[in-house]
Design a protein around this motif. Structure first.
Motif, mmCIF file in Angstrom:
data_model
loop_
_atom_site.group_PDB
_atom_site.id
_atom_site.type_symbol
_atom_site.label_atom_id
_atom_site.label_comp_id
_atom_site.label_asym_id
_atom_site.label_seq_id
_atom_site.Cartn_x
_atom_site.Cartn_y
_atom_site.Cartn_z
ATOM 1 N N GLY A 1 -102.209 -54.602 -45.838
ATOM 2 C CA GLY A 1 -100.988 -54.975 -45.137
ATOM 3 C C GLY A 1 -101.235 -55.817 -43.910
ATOM 4 N N GLN A 2 -102.476 -56.240 -43.699
ATOM 5 C CA GLN A 2 -102.816 -57.013 -42.505
ATOM 6 C C GLN A 2 -103.146 -58.457 -42.878
ATOM 7 O OE1 GLN A 2 -102.501 -55.387 -39.550
ATOM 8 N NE2 GLN A 2 -101.910 -53.640 -40.813
ATOM 9 N N SER A 3 -102.921 -59.362 -41.940
ATOM 10 C CA SER A 3 -103.249 -60.763 -42.174
ATOM 11 C C SER A 3 -103.557 -61.445 -40.846
ATOM 12 C CB SER A 3 -102.106 -61.494 -42.882
ATOM 13 O OG SER A 3 -100.974 -61.587 -42.031
ATOM 14 N N TRP A 4 -104.235 -62.581 -40.940
ATOM 15 C CA TRP A 4 -104.525 -63.406 -39.770
ATOM 16 C C TRP A 4 -104.336 -64.855 -40.157
ATOM 17 C CZ3 TRP A 4 -109.067 -66.660 -39.044
ATOM 18 C CH2 TRP A 4 -109.086 -67.278 -37.778
ATOM 19 N N ALA A 5 -103.654 -65.610 -39.302
ATOM 20 C CA ALA A 5 -103.357 -67.016 -39.569
ATOM 21 C C ALA A 5 -104.319 -67.905 -38.792
ATOM 22 C CB ALA A 5 -101.920 -67.341 -39.181
ATOM 23 N N ARG A 6 -104.996 -68.778 -39.498
ATOM 24 C CA ARG A 6 -105.976 -69.694 -38.901
ATOM 25 C C ARG A 6 -105.411 -71.105 -38.858
ATOM 26 N NH1 ARG A 6 -111.766 -71.043 -41.862
ATOM 27 N NH2 ARG A 6 -112.606 -72.528 -40.315
ATOM 28 N N ALA A 7 -105.433 -71.730 -37.700
ATOM 29 C CA ALA A 7 -104.977 -73.112 -37.580
ATOM 30 C C ALA A 7 -105.991 -74.040 -38.229
ATOM 31 C CB ALA A 7 -104.794 -73.474 -36.113
ATOM 32 N N ILE A 8 -105.510 -74.928 -39.081
ATOM 33 C CA ILE A 8 -106.365 -75.899 -39.757
ATOM 34 C C ILE A 8 -106.091 -77.272 -39.135
ATOM 35 C CG2 ILE A 8 -106.964 -76.990 -41.945
ATOM 36 C CD1 ILE A 8 -107.727 -74.008 -41.731
ATOM 37 N N VAL A 9 -107.101 -77.819 -38.443
ATOM 38 C CA VAL A 9 -106.884 -79.070 -37.709
ATOM 39 C C VAL A 9 -107.671 -80.247 -38.279
ATOM 40 C CG1 VAL A 9 -106.306 -77.873 -35.577
ATOM 41 C CG2 VAL A 9 -108.695 -78.469 -36.039
ATOM 42 N N LYS A 10 -108.525 -79.978 -39.280
ATOM 43 C CA LYS A 10 -109.318 -81.063 -39.856
ATOM 44 C C LYS A 10 -109.212 -81.063 -41.388
ATOM 45 C CE LYS A 10 -110.800 -82.505 -35.886
ATOM 46 N NZ LYS A 10 -110.306 -83.799 -35.333
ATOM 47 N N PRO A 11 -108.018 -81.327 -41.937
ATOM 48 C CA PRO A 11 -107.909 -81.419 -43.398
ATOM 49 C C PRO A 11 -108.698 -82.611 -43.924
ATOM 50 C CG PRO A 11 -105.911 -82.253 -42.375
ATOM 51 C CD PRO A 11 -106.739 -81.648 -41.268
ATOM 52 N N VAL A 12 -109.114 -82.509 -45.168
ATOM 53 C CA VAL A 12 -109.863 -83.598 -45.791
ATOM 54 C C VAL A 12 -108.880 -84.606 -46.371
ATOM 55 C CG1 VAL A 12 -111.512 -84.199 -47.596
ATOM 56 C CG2 VAL A 12 -111.813 -82.089 -46.282
ATOM 57 N N THR A 13 -109.044 -85.851 -46.005
ATOM 58 C CA THR A 13 -108.152 -86.913 -46.471
ATOM 59 C C THR A 13 -108.112 -86.981 -47.995
ATOM 60 O OG1 THR A 13 -108.600 -88.246 -44.503
ATOM 61 C CG2 THR A 13 -107.719 -89.402 -46.420
ATOM 62 N N GLY A 14 -106.908 -87.044 -48.535
ATOM 63 C CA GLY A 14 -106.726 -87.161 -49.977
ATOM 64 C C GLY A 14 -106.619 -85.838 -50.713
ATOM 65 N N THR A 15 -106.784 -84.719 -50.016
ATOM 66 C CA THR A 15 -106.724 -83.412 -50.685
ATOM 67 C C THR A 15 -105.434 -82.646 -50.400
ATOM 68 O OG1 THR A 15 -107.741 -82.122 -48.881
ATOM 69 C CG2 THR A 15 -109.232 -83.228 -50.437
ATOM 70 N N VAL A 16 -104.665 -83.086 -49.407
ATOM 71 C CA VAL A 16 -103.484 -82.326 -48.985
ATOM 72 C C VAL A 16 -102.330 -82.543 -49.954
ATOM 73 C CG1 VAL A 16 -101.837 -81.901 -47.133
ATOM 74 C CG2 VAL A 16 -104.200 -82.508 -46.573
ATOM 75 N N ARG A 17 -101.732 -81.431 -50.373
ATOM 76 C CA ARG A 17 -100.538 -81.456 -51.212
ATOM 77 C C ARG A 17 -99.444 -80.646 -50.520
ATOM 78 N NH1 ARG A 17 -102.215 -79.877 -57.256
ATOM 79 N NH2 ARG A 17 -100.079 -80.664 -57.613
ATOM 80 N N VAL A 18 -98.196 -81.075 -50.699
ATOM 81 C CA VAL A 18 -97.066 -80.448 -50.007
ATOM 82 C C VAL A 18 -95.955 -80.170 -51.008
ATOM 83 C CG1 VAL A 18 -95.248 -80.820 -48.291
ATOM 84 C CG2 VAL A 18 -97.588 -81.522 -47.781
ATOM 85 N N ALA A 19 -95.259 -79.059 -50.795
ATOM 86 C CA ALA A 19 -94.088 -78.740 -51.619
ATOM 87 C C ALA A 19 -92.962 -78.237 -50.725
ATOM 88 C CB ALA A 19 -94.433 -77.697 -52.672
ATOM 89 N N VAL A 20 -91.748 -78.575 -51.098
ATOM 90 C CA VAL A 20 -90.550 -78.083 -50.416
ATOM 91 C C VAL A 20 -89.776 -77.254 -51.422
ATOM 92 C CG1 VAL A 20 -88.429 -78.696 -49.204
ATOM 93 C CG2 VAL A 20 -90.488 -80.110 -48.916
ATOM 94 N N ASN A 21 -89.703 -75.947 -51.147
ATOM 95 C CA ASN A 21 -89.082 -75.002 -52.085
ATOM 96 C C ASN A 21 -89.713 -75.084 -53.474
ATOM 97 O OD1 ASN A 21 -87.307 -73.312 -50.740
ATOM 98 N ND2 ASN A 21 -85.614 -73.798 -52.113
#
Length: 208
Positions: free
Chosen positions: A120-140
């Motif tokens: 039931g526990q979690s930790w959120a890590r900020a990602i500040v250096k994504p690799v170009t060309g690998t990021v994918r996004v979805a809305v709903n």
């Protein structure tokens, strides 16, 4: 922050050692009980890349990289082979790996994060250096073909038009760790067979 947007050689980082570090204060009470307090809200990663050097050419590459960064002066990108994806290591990047926000009709910028969940526990890590060309996004759950960009130097996803209220914003990505050398001296050994080695080459994660 003095930073060079260049990645440490992958063939050397693949054999490195290291991982996350936490700092916890533990006080032992008179009756043997403990009180524990977290000094850091977030973990910080440390690595030793000396273990990845297998030949003299590797050593030369590290020395050149070290000199070009002026020792500890400039930060750089580092691929942590044990943790470099938004999802499971065995799975391809998916646009629904991580939820980074919910649309409200006015917010257009969202920061990449990765959540580590156990029970039931979690930790959120900020990602500040994504690799170009690998990021994918979805809305709903729907992946748009256009209408958004990502800043590979900051990890900010920017939509041309703010997502409607109530819409889940999710992403998937590969990422690097921003690090610096944690030494200003390399202690190099070169034997008669031209096999180079360095006892230790420590790297430390840079936190904003």
């Amino acid at each position: 922050m003095a930073f060079h947007e260049i990645r440490f050689p992958d063939n050397i980082s693949r054999g490195a050692r290291g991982g996350p570090e936490r700092r916890t204060q533990i006080v032992e009470l008179a009756r043997g009980d403990e009180e524990r307090n977290a000094s850091w809200a977030n973990s910080r990663r440390r690595y030793d890349v000396a273990y990845g050097i297998r030949r003299a050419d590797d050593l030369a590459a590290v020395v050149a990289f070290f000199e070009a960064r002026n020792g500890r002066l400039y930060g750089f990108r580092y691929k942590d082979w044990a943790d470099y994806k938004s999802g499971l290591p065995s799975q391809p990047v998916s646009p629904v790996d991580q939820r980074i926000g919910t649309g409200d009709g006015s917010t257009a910028n969202f920061s990449l994060i990765k959540r580590y969940v156990s029970g039931g526990q979690s930790w959120a890590r900020a990602i500040v250096k994504p690799v170009t060309g690998t990021v994918r996004v979805a809305v709903n759950g729907i992946e748009p073909a256009s209408g958004w960009t990502v800043d590979a130097a900051t990890g900010i996803v920017a939509f041309a038009t703010a997502p409607p209220a109530g819409m889940a914003i999710t992403t998937g990505f590969e990422f690097d760790v921003p690090v610096r050398f944690d030494t200003d001296m390399l202690d190099v050994t070169l034997d008669l067979e031209r096999l180079g080695s360095i006892t230790s080459i420590p790297l430390m994660e840079i936190r904003r």
